[in-house]
Design a protein around this motif. Structure first.
Motif, PDB file in Angstrom:
ATOM      1  N   TYR A   1     -34.616 -50.847  -2.137  1.00  0.00           N
ATOM      2  CA  TYR A   1     -34.582 -49.391  -2.003  1.00  0.00           C
ATOM      3  C   TYR A   1     -33.404 -48.761  -2.737  1.00  0.00           C
ATOM      4  O   TYR A   1     -33.050 -47.611  -2.487  1.00  0.00           O
ATOM      5  CB  TYR A   1     -34.538 -49.005  -0.531  1.00  0.00           C
ATOM      6  N   LYS A   2     -32.788 -49.512  -3.638  1.00  0.00           N
ATOM      7  CA  LYS A   2     -31.710 -49.003  -4.493  1.00  0.00           C
ATOM      8  C   LYS A   2     -30.540 -48.425  -3.687  1.00  0.00           C
ATOM      9  O   LYS A   2     -29.922 -47.431  -4.083  1.00  0.00           O
ATOM     10  CB  LYS A   2     -32.253 -47.961  -5.490  1.00  0.00           C
TER      11      LYS A   2
ATOM     12  N   ASP B   1     -33.350 -39.822  -7.785  1.00  0.00           N
ATOM     13  CA  ASP B   1     -33.149 -38.744  -6.812  1.00  0.00           C
ATOM     14  C   ASP B   1     -32.390 -39.264  -5.598  1.00  0.00           C
ATOM     15  O   ASP B   1     -32.476 -40.451  -5.258  1.00  0.00           O
ATOM     16  CB  ASP B   1     -34.494 -38.179  -6.341  1.00  0.00           C
ATOM     17  N   LYS B   2     -31.666 -38.373  -4.935  1.00  0.00           N
ATOM     18  CA  LYS B   2     -30.968 -38.723  -3.709  1.00  0.00           C
ATOM     19  C   LYS B   2     -31.815 -38.320  -2.503  1.00  0.00           C
ATOM     20  O   LYS B   2     -32.322 -37.201  -2.434  1.00  0.00           O
ATOM     21  CB  LYS B   2     -29.607 -38.025  -3.629  1.00  0.00           C
ATOM     22  N   ILE B   3     -31.940 -39.247  -1.570  1.00  0.00           N
ATOM     23  CA  ILE B   3     -32.647 -38.978  -0.320  1.00  0.00           C
ATOM     24  C   ILE B   3     -31.656 -38.357   0.657  1.00  0.00           C
ATOM     25  O   ILE B   3     -30.529 -38.844   0.787  1.00  0.00           O
ATOM     26  CB  ILE B   3     -33.245 -40.271   0.264  1.00  0.00           C
ATOM     27  N   GLU B   4     -32.062 -37.286   1.331  1.00  0.00           N
ATOM     28  CA  GLU B   4     -31.200 -36.612   2.291  1.00  0.00           C
ATOM     29  C   GLU B   4     -31.675 -36.896   3.714  1.00  0.00           C
ATOM     30  O   GLU B   4     -32.783 -37.384   3.929  1.00  0.00           O
ATOM     31  CB  GLU B   4     -31.162 -35.106   2.013  1.00  0.00           C
ATOM     32  N   ALA B   5     -30.827 -36.560   4.680  1.00  0.00           N
ATOM     33  CA  ALA B   5     -31.084 -36.925   6.076  1.00  0.00           C
ATOM     34  C   ALA B   5     -32.405 -36.369   6.604  1.00  0.00           C
ATOM     35  O   ALA B   5     -33.076 -37.017   7.417  1.00  0.00           O
ATOM     36  CB  ALA B   5     -29.931 -36.448   6.954  1.00  0.00           C
TER      37      ALA B   5
ATOM     38  N   GLU C   1     -55.030 -41.240   7.832  1.00  0.00           N
ATOM     39  CA  GLU C   1     -53.596 -41.292   8.159  1.00  0.00           C
ATOM     40  C   GLU C   1     -52.880 -42.356   7.336  1.00  0.00           C
ATOM     41  O   GLU C   1     -51.764 -42.147   6.852  1.00  0.00           O
ATOM     42  CB  GLU C   1     -53.416 -41.568   9.650  1.00  0.00           C
ATOM     43  N   GLU C   2     -53.545 -43.502   7.162  1.00  0.00           N
ATOM     44  CA  GLU C   2     -52.959 -44.573   6.354  1.00  0.00           C
ATOM     45  C   GLU C   2     -52.814 -44.133   4.898  1.00  0.00           C
ATOM     46  O   GLU C   2     -51.832 -44.462   4.227  1.00  0.00           O
ATOM     47  CB  GLU C   2     -53.818 -45.826   6.446  1.00  0.00           C
ATOM     48  N   ALA C   3     -53.815 -43.389   4.412  1.00  0.00           N
ATOM     49  CA  ALA C   3     -53.773 -42.909   3.032  1.00  0.00           C
ATOM     50  C   ALA C   3     -52.618 -41.930   2.829  1.00  0.00           C
ATOM     51  O   ALA C   3     -51.926 -41.968   1.806  1.00  0.00           O
ATOM     52  CB  ALA C   3     -55.099 -42.237   2.669  1.00  0.00           C
ATOM     53  N   VAL C   4     -52.406 -41.057   3.828  1.00  0.00           N
ATOM     54  CA  VAL C   4     -51.295 -40.096   3.748  1.00  0.00           C
ATOM     55  C   VAL C   4     -49.956 -40.832   3.733  1.00  0.00           C
ATOM     56  O   VAL C   4     -49.059 -40.513   2.950  1.00  0.00           O
ATOM     57  CB  VAL C   4     -51.355 -39.105   4.930  1.00  0.00           C
ATOM     58  N   GLU C   5     -49.809 -41.834   4.604  1.00  0.00           N
ATOM     59  CA  GLU C   5     -48.569 -42.607   4.652  1.00  0.00           C
ATOM     60  C   GLU C   5     -48.335 -43.361   3.350  1.00  0.00           C
ATOM     61  O   GLU C   5     -47.195 -43.444   2.865  1.00  0.00           O
ATOM     62  CB  GLU C   5     -48.605 -43.584   5.833  1.00  0.00           C
ATOM     63  N   ALA C   6     -49.410 -43.898   2.781  1.00  0.00           N
ATOM     64  CA  ALA C   6     -49.299 -44.625   1.518  1.00  0.00           C
ATOM     65  C   ALA C   6     -48.851 -43.688   0.395  1.00  0.00           C
ATOM     66  O   ALA C   6     -48.032 -44.054  -0.456  1.00  0.00           O
ATOM     67  CB  ALA C   6     -50.627 -45.282   1.157  1.00  0.00           C
ATOM     68  N   GLU C   7     -49.381 -42.461   0.422  1.00  0.00           N
ATOM     69  CA  GLU C   7     -48.999 -41.479  -0.594  1.00  0.00           C
ATOM     70  C   GLU C   7     -47.532 -41.082  -0.437  1.00  0.00           C
ATOM     71  O   GLU C   7     -46.797 -40.952  -1.422  1.00  0.00           O
ATOM     72  CB  GLU C   7     -49.889 -40.245  -0.500  1.00  0.00           C
ATOM     73  N   LYS C   8     -47.095 -40.893   0.813  1.00  0.00           N
ATOM     74  CA  LYS C   8     -45.689 -40.564   1.080  1.00  0.00           C
ATOM     75  C   LYS C   8     -44.772 -41.669   0.567  1.00  0.00           C
ATOM     76  O   LYS C   8     -43.726 -41.401  -0.045  1.00  0.00           O
ATOM     77  CB  LYS C   8     -45.461 -40.365   2.576  1.00  0.00           C
ATOM     78  N   LEU C   9     -45.166 -42.920   0.828  1.00  0.00           N
ATOM     79  CA  LEU C   9     -44.354 -44.053   0.389  1.00  0.00           C
ATOM     80  C   LEU C   9     -44.281 -44.100  -1.128  1.00  0.00           C
ATOM     81  O   LEU C   9     -43.205 -44.334  -1.698  1.00  0.00           O
ATOM     82  CB  LEU C   9     -44.921 -45.359   0.942  1.00  0.00           C
ATOM     83  N   GLN C  10     -45.409 -43.869  -1.785  1.00  0.00           N
ATOM     84  CA  GLN C  10     -45.433 -43.899  -3.242  1.00  0.00           C
ATOM     85  C   GLN C  10     -44.531 -42.807  -3.820  1.00  0.00           C
ATOM     86  O   GLN C  10     -43.766 -43.047  -4.764  1.00  0.00           O
ATOM     87  CB  GLN C  10     -46.871 -43.709  -3.750  1.00  0.00           C
ATOM     88  N   ASN C  11     -44.607 -41.606  -3.238  1.00  0.00           N
ATOM     89  CA  ASN C  11     -43.754 -40.510  -3.693  1.00  0.00           C
ATOM     90  C   ASN C  11     -42.277 -40.839  -3.469  1.00  0.00           C
ATOM     91  O   ASN C  11     -41.421 -40.511  -4.295  1.00  0.00           O
ATOM     92  CB  ASN C  11     -44.114 -39.211  -2.963  1.00  0.00           C
ATOM     93  N   PHE C  12     -41.993 -41.487  -2.344  1.00  0.00           N
ATOM     94  CA  PHE C  12     -40.627 -41.866  -2.014  1.00  0.00           C
ATOM     95  C   PHE C  12     -40.091 -42.862  -3.042  1.00  0.00           C
ATOM     96  O   PHE C  12     -38.976 -42.703  -3.555  1.00  0.00           O
ATOM     97  CB  PHE C  12     -40.590 -42.471  -0.610  1.00  0.00           C
TER      98      PHE C  12
ATOM     99  N   GLU D   1     -41.132 -43.338  -6.065  1.00  0.00           N
ATOM    100  CA  GLU D   1     -40.984 -42.668  -7.353  1.00  0.00           C
ATOM    101  C   GLU D   1     -39.698 -41.858  -7.408  1.00  0.00           C
ATOM    102  O   GLU D   1     -39.028 -41.799  -8.447  1.00  0.00           O
ATOM    103  CB  GLU D   1     -42.198 -41.766  -7.617  1.00  0.00           C
ATOM    104  N   ARG D   2     -39.334 -41.231  -6.286  1.00  0.00           N
ATOM    105  CA  ARG D   2     -38.103 -40.444  -6.228  1.00  0.00           C
ATOM    106  C   ARG D   2     -36.875 -41.325  -6.445  1.00  0.00           C
ATOM    107  O   ARG D   2     -36.008 -40.995  -7.252  1.00  0.00           O
ATOM    108  CB  ARG D   2     -37.986 -39.730  -4.878  1.00  0.00           C
TER     109      ARG D   2
END
Length: 318
Positions: free
Chosen positions: A230-231, A27-31, A8-19, A21-22
């Protein structure tokens, strides 16, 4: 169990890294997109404070609608008040989307305001003593707001960036409206010129406080650090304050006004303005709703909210 937690920690870390990078890619983050909790909380704090400040910021000028010196001036400042309220409603709608995962909505934001948990800008706790104060709010307070808000037109959170496009465009007109009031007074009698000087003396420290303290406090990372990380914005509080000096000090002096800080000067070598720090303890006191007009304006907002509950109820059933 340990293996599951690690996965679960690895998945969260990957999500954060992708975020990351976006947002680094622009890229624009949407709701509805995944976002780290720190990012969501920073946005809620910033946007809800901005929205409430637009609403509370309309109240000092609202006090001058019946007292404006001509019908044209009454209509002008009334239109500005209407715009500010509209900005607030737009921003609170943006904040509501971010609150959904917590089961909260706009009413929770209003209750947070009334309880003192949701702050609004220090300048809107101050008194508006004369017509020059109303002009100064439009010219310098809205001018300060434009400096911070235009910096966030490229914010990584798409809904906020899009809302700011409309808000910033209208704020330019508001600043021009305030400047027109000040210019009319500056070209008037000696008494009217003194009225501007007195207003500037009252508002100068509040204008410096508008941008917030220069650096992080002793508790660690400040809100400005998180928003830059977070720009959401790209500049620090002090950089904004220096931009304000660059833009407005020459304009203020050109009107024959005296800036109420004898230490203010431009350091050519360091390419920055040196100035007397405002009383940051007073700033903390003001944003805790202990300013000159804090309670009066909160009470007005509270009564209005309670008296118009039937409208919200009717709309919810439509």
């Amino acid at each position: 169990m340990a293996g599951l937690m690690y996965a679960e920690e690895a998945v969260e870390a990957e999500k954060l890294q992708n975020f990351i990078e976006r947002i680094e890619a622009g890229d624009k983050i949407e709701a509805d997109d995944w976002m780290p909790e720190e990012y969501r909380i920073a946005l809620i704090r910033l946007i809800s404070m901005h929205g409430i400040s637009e609403i509370m910021g309309a109240l000092p000028e609202k006090e001058w609608v019946p007292k404006a010196p001509s019908l044209r001036r009454k209509l002008g400042i009334m239109a500005k008040v209407q715009d500010e309220m509209g900005h607030g409603q737009l921003l609170l709608r943006v904040a509501e989307d971010l609150l959904k995962p917590y089961g909260k909505n706009r009413d929770d934001l209003m209750q947070d305001l009334f309880k003192g948990d949701l702050k609004f800008h220090n300048v809107f706790h101050m008194k508006t003593v004369t017509w020059a104060d109303a002009g100064l709010i439009g010219w310098l307070v809205d001018g300060a707001a434009i400096i911070t808000q235009t910096n966030m037109l490229g914010a990584s959170y798409g809904p906020y960036a899009r809302a700011l496009q409309r808000i910033c465009a209208e704020e330019v007109f508001h600043a021009q409206h305030g400047e027109a009031i000040i210019m009319a007074l500056a070209e008037g009698t000696e008494e009217q010129k003194q009225m501007i000087q007195d207003a500037l003396n009252r508002w100068w420290d509040a204008l410096l406080m508008f941008f917030g303290p220069a650096s992080s406090d002793t508790t660690g990372q400040s809100k400005q650090d998180v928003t830059i990380k977070y720009k959401i914005r790209t500049k620090t509080n002090e950089q904004f304050r220096q931009e304000f000096f660059n833009k407005y000090v020459p304009r203020i002096l050109s009107l024959g006004l005296t800036i109420p800080d004898p230490t203010l000067k431009y350091n050519e070598e360091e390419e920055r303005w040196e100035y007397r720090q405002p009383d940051w303890n007073e700033f903390k006191k003001i944003i805790k709703n202990e300013g000159p007009r804090s309670q009066a304006r909160l009470n007005l907002r509270r009564v209005s909210y309670e008296n118009n509950a039937w409208v919200r109820e009717a709309l919810s059933q439509a």
